[in-house]
Every structure is written in structure tokens, then in C-alpha cells.
Design a protein around this motif. Structure first.
Motif, PDB file in Angstrom:
ATOM      1  N   SER A 101       0.825  -1.218   0.000  1.00 25.40           N
ATOM      2  CA  SER A 101       0.000   0.000   0.000  1.00 25.40           C
ATOM      3  C   SER A 101       0.849   1.255   0.000  1.00 25.40           C
ATOM      4  O   SER A 101       2.053   1.220   0.276  1.00 25.40           O
ATOM      5  CB  SER A 101      -0.926   0.013   1.223  1.00 25.40           C
ATOM      6  N   GLU A 102       0.197   2.378  -0.272  1.00 19.79           N
ATOM      7  CA  GLU A 102       0.878   3.665  -0.273  1.00 19.79           C
ATOM      8  C   GLU A 102       1.289   4.098   1.133  1.00 19.79           C
ATOM      9  O   GLU A 102       2.090   5.025   1.306  1.00 19.79           O
ATOM     10  CB  GLU A 102      -0.028   4.745  -0.886  1.00 19.79           C
ATOM     11  N   LEU A 103       0.751   3.431   2.153  1.00 22.23           N
ATOM     12  CA  LEU A 103       1.087   3.778   3.532  1.00 22.23           C
ATOM     13  C   LEU A 103       2.425   3.189   3.965  1.00 22.23           C
ATOM     14  O   LEU A 103       3.111   3.744   4.827  1.00 22.23           O
ATOM     15  CB  LEU A 103      -0.006   3.280   4.484  1.00 22.23           C
ATOM     16  N   TYR A 104       2.798   2.060   3.371  1.00 22.07           N
ATOM     17  CA  TYR A 104       3.923   1.264   3.879  1.00 22.07           C
ATOM     18  C   TYR A 104       5.204   2.078   4.082  1.00 22.07           C
ATOM     19  O   TYR A 104       5.838   2.015   5.134  1.00 22.07           O
ATOM     20  CB  TYR A 104       4.207   0.094   2.940  1.00 22.07           C
ATOM     21  N   SER A 105       5.617   2.842   3.068  1.00 21.95           N
ATOM     22  CA  SER A 105       6.931   3.490   3.096  1.00 21.95           C
ATOM     23  C   SER A 105       6.939   4.851   3.789  1.00 21.95           C
ATOM     24  O   SER A 105       7.973   5.517   3.861  1.00 21.95           O
ATOM     25  CB  SER A 105       7.458   3.656   1.668  1.00 21.95           C
ATOM     26  N   LEU A 106       5.804   5.261   4.344  1.00 20.11           N
ATOM     27  CA  LEU A 106       5.745   6.557   5.032  1.00 20.11           C
ATOM     28  C   LEU A 106       6.418   6.465   6.402  1.00 20.11           C
ATOM     29  O   LEU A 106       6.404   5.416   7.046  1.00 20.11           O
ATOM     30  CB  LEU A 106       4.292   6.998   5.209  1.00 20.11           C
ATOM     31  N   LYS A 107       6.996   7.590   6.830  1.00 23.26           N
ATOM     32  CA  LYS A 107       7.491   7.652   8.205  1.00 23.26           C
ATOM     33  C   LYS A 107       6.282   7.591   9.133  1.00 23.26           C
ATOM     34  O   LYS A 107       5.261   8.233   8.873  1.00 23.26           O
ATOM     35  CB  LYS A 107       8.269   8.948   8.427  1.00 23.26           C
ATOM     36  N   ILE A 108       6.404   6.842  10.207  1.00 17.87           N
ATOM     37  CA  ILE A 108       5.246   6.627  11.076  1.00 17.87           C
ATOM     38  C   ILE A 108       4.700   7.935  11.639  1.00 17.87           C
ATOM     39  O   ILE A 108       3.496   8.098  11.812  1.00 17.87           O
ATOM     40  CB  ILE A 108       5.586   5.636  12.213  1.00 17.87           C
ATOM     41  N   SER A 109       5.589   8.907  11.879  1.00 18.21           N
ATOM     42  CA  SER A 109       5.146  10.187  12.441  1.00 18.21           C
ATOM     43  C   SER A 109       4.385  11.030  11.423  1.00 18.21           C
ATOM     44  O   SER A 109       3.739  12.003  11.784  1.00 18.21           O
ATOM     45  CB  SER A 109       6.346  10.977  12.954  1.00 18.21           C
TER      46      SER A 109
END
Length: 391
Positions: A101-109
Motif C-alpha cells: 500500500s501507499e502507507l507502507y513506506s511513510l514515516k510513522i510520524s
């Protein structure tokens, strides 16, 4: 004029301030440096950092990648704390809906509620059901609770009312429960004559046990004199996933679904001789198979293959489909037998609390919510009892 900088690095001038942020494992003070073009800028960075610490957030963890941390959490925290079947479901959700998904590589913050909402909306537009999205949401909410607790973030972006599950409004319509009619049951009973699993299907209609509970029954759970059985375990075919992601398909025993699922259920008198007959057949199969037979008839599983192996749930579903086809009954899933049991009890005036206990539901409200299609009849019957008073 006051000096604007107090530190030179790589030929550039900065203003540097320091702060004590704790102690290491040896008790030594940990000091962190903050840099800015001016003292004001450096002090602002320091205050922002210390404020995050006071709010329970670890600033050093802000750059952690969401997908990497979720994978670690899933395999090192969740895997060792839930049933294998539950972990298999969670791992499947992660692999199919999070990993790519597009969420995977985002920084958690950086992840906010709006990004998650957009992701859910896209899944729904692509044809994913609200039920699937709700399952993903529950997993994400659990993960973000962990992330808050460990100081990666200070708020759960999947917290209450922050995200809407698309399509939920349509799902609020009355739940459709499939059951077998009396006529269909008669057709099924007719086809079951001579069927190897006749006892299993009749016991299912007569007790409402879940599929895994039926397959997990042992002869020691059945009391022929008292005409009752004890539900103490379930068996299920699951994919066991180790910490490296290796997969192995196994049949395992598990404790029942809820605390109330461990229960005693009466067996209809008409099913008792069918069970005795089945046990006799099982003994004949053991004699025929000899040393190849794997089940202990006195202490082992009630329902097995001809060689004494536990019945694979997938094979039971296939047998169920063939049975309905032979009987000329429209297909309804195996769980419809359980719904039929409950519905017939309600139609015969058995109180809600008793039905709930027999089904092994976590609480009475669960039963009431599932069987709302029967409740109106119950209410009408209750009202009719006042006729004599008001006549």
C-alpha cells in the motif's frame, strides 16, 4: 554586539545548545545537542524535542518507516501472543493490504487520519467490502495503539471516530441469516440415510455446534447416559508462520472461541442411537485398516476419516455441498445449520438466555443482535399473553 553563533562545523557557523535527556544503562547522563542559525532557533529546537519527551513521544523514533515497524510488531509481538489461526488472519491482512500500500513506506510520524481515510476510500472504490476494510482498520488500530505506547507517535490516527469505514451505512440494514426450512431438513435427512457422516450432520442440526467444535469432539466428551456433550476444544487447519515467514499447513487443537464456548450441550434423544451406530462403524473401519488406523476410538476424535485422521474442514465443506446437491436443496453454507438450530429453538419458545448459553456466545446481546429476524415473533407472542387481561 552579542555573538550570534558559538560553534563551527564544516566551515559553517551555528549556535549550539545542549540538554540532558536522561541516563543510559550505566546511569551516565545522556546529553543531546541542538543547532540553529541563531540562539533562538537552537533553543526552539531543544524545547520542541523536550516537549515531545514530556508527552511520552520518543523523537529518535519519528523517522521509523511505518511498514517496517508494523512487520516487526506483527512477527515479534503479536505472533507469540495470539492463536496461530488468528495470526494467520492478521498476517494475510498485512501481506495483502499493507505491504504493497501507499502507507507502507511513510514515516510513522507522518501518517494522519486523512491518509488512512483516503486509503480506505480507495479500497472501497476498488470493490473491497466494508467487512474487509473494518478488519484492516482493527489491525491498524491495534498496531497504532502499540506505537503510541512505545513512544513512536503520541496519537492513534485510527482512534475512535477519526476514520469512517466506507459503506458502513449500507451494512446497517438487517443482517440476512440463512436457515434451512423444515421441508429442506426432511430432504437432507432422507439423503443422509447410509451416509458415512450422517451422525455429524444430525448432531450439527441437533446441537448447533460450530464446525471446529464438531471436528474437535472426542468420545470422552460424550455422555450417552446423560445425553449431553461437552465442548472443550476445536480443531482447525491453519498455516503456521514462523518468525522468518516460513509457512507450514497443519491441523491443530485450540481452545474454543470464547470462555462461554466451553459448555455442556444436550443431545436430542433421536441422535443418540445414530452416534452409537457411528461408533460401531468406526470400530469396523479400525479393524479393517489395522496398524494404518491412527485414532483411539475410546479417547480420540469422534469424527474421523476411514483411516482415523481428523477430518479436514475443507473436505467437510465439500461433503456439505455434495449433500445439499443430492437433496435438491439450494446451497447454504455449513454455518446455516447452526443458525437453523438457534432459529428453531426460538420458534419453540426457548428463552433468549438459554439459546445464548447453548450457542456459547460471549453474551446475550450477541445472540439478540444475530437473531433479530426471530425477535419480532417473540415480541408478538409476548404481547398476545396479555389478551386475557385486556379482553
Amino acid at each position: 554586539m552579542a555573538k550570534k553563533t558559538n560553534y563551527v562545523k564544516n566551515g559553517k557557523e551555528y549556535y549550539r545548545v545542549t540538554a540532558t535527556v536522561g541516563r543510559d544503562a550505566n546511569g551516565k547522563l545522556i546529553r543531546k545537542e541542538f543547532y540553529g542559525k541563531t540562539k533562538k532557533e537552537a533553543e526552539a529546537k531543544k524545547e520542541e524535542y523536550l516537549l515531545k519527551i514530556r508527552n511520552g513521544l520518543n523523537p529518535e523514533l519519528e523517522n521509523i518507516i511505518f511498514g517496517d515497524l508494523m512487520h516487526t510488531w506483527l512477527f515479534e509481538v503479536v505472533r507469540v501472543s495470539v492463536k496461530p489461526s488468528t495470526f494467520e488472519r492478521y498476517e494475510s491482512l498485512y501481506r495483502n493490504y499493507i505491504k504493497e500500500s501507499e502507507l507502507y513506506s511513510l514515516k510513522i510520524s507522518f501518517i494522519k487520519s486523512l491518509q488512512i481515510q483516503r486509503y480506505y476510500n480507495r479500497l472501497y472504490q476498488e470493490g473491497k467490502s466494508s467487512k474487509t476494510i473494518r478488519s484492516i482498520h482493527k489491525l491498524l488500530r491495534s498496531f497504532f495503539n502499540y506505537a503510541v505506547k512505545e513512544g513512536y507517535i503520541n496519537q492513534n490516527p485510527c482512534g475512535n471516530r477519526k476514520v469512517v469505514i466506507p459503506g458502513s451505512a449500507e451494512e446497517k440494514t438487517e443482517r440476512k441469516i440463512e436457515t434451512f426450512t423444515d421441508e429442506e431438513i426432511e430432504k437432507i435427512k432422507e439423503v443422509l440415510k447410509g451416509h458415512r457422516l450422517r451422525a455429524l450432520f444430525l448432531l450439527a442440526f441437533g446441537t448447533g455446534l460450530r464446525q471446529g467444535e464438531l471436528l474437535g469432539l472426542k468420545w470422552t466428551d460424550i455422555d450417552f447416559k446423560k445425553k449431553e456433550l461437552k465442548v472443550q476444544r476445536t480443531i482447525k487447519q491453519v498455516t503456521i508462520i514462523d518468525e522468518k515467514g516460513n509457512r507450514e499447513y497443519k491441523t491443530i487443537e485450540q481452545i474454543p472461541k470464547t470462555k462461554n464456548s466451553i459448555r455442556t450441550v444436550p443431545i436430542p434423544s433421536s441422535v443418540i442411537p445414530v452416534l452409537r451406530e457411528y461408533k460401531k462403524m468406526q470400530m469396523e473401519e479400525k479393524l479393517k485398516a489395522g496398524s494404518a488406523y491412527l485414532n483411539d476410538i475410546e479417547n480420540g476424535y469422534v469424527f474421523t476419516t476411514e483411516l482415523g485422521n481428523p477430518i479436514d474442514a475443507r473436505n467437510l465443506i465439500r461433503a456439505h455441498k455434495r449433500l445439499l446437491k443430492r437433496a435438491g436443496v439450494p446451497y447454504k453454507n455449513f454455518h446455516a445449520i447452526r443458525h437453523t438450530y438457534a432459529t428453531k429453538l426460538f420458534e419453540r419458545g426457548v428463552p433468549l438466555k438459554i439459546v445464548s448459553a447453548l450457542l456459547g456466545h460471549a453474551d446475550v446481546s450477541t445472540t439478540a443482535n444475530i437473531y433479530t429476524h426471530v425477535m419480532p415473533k417473540e415480541k408478538i407472542t409476548a404481547a398476545e399473553t396479555l389478551n386475557d387481561l385486556l379482553r
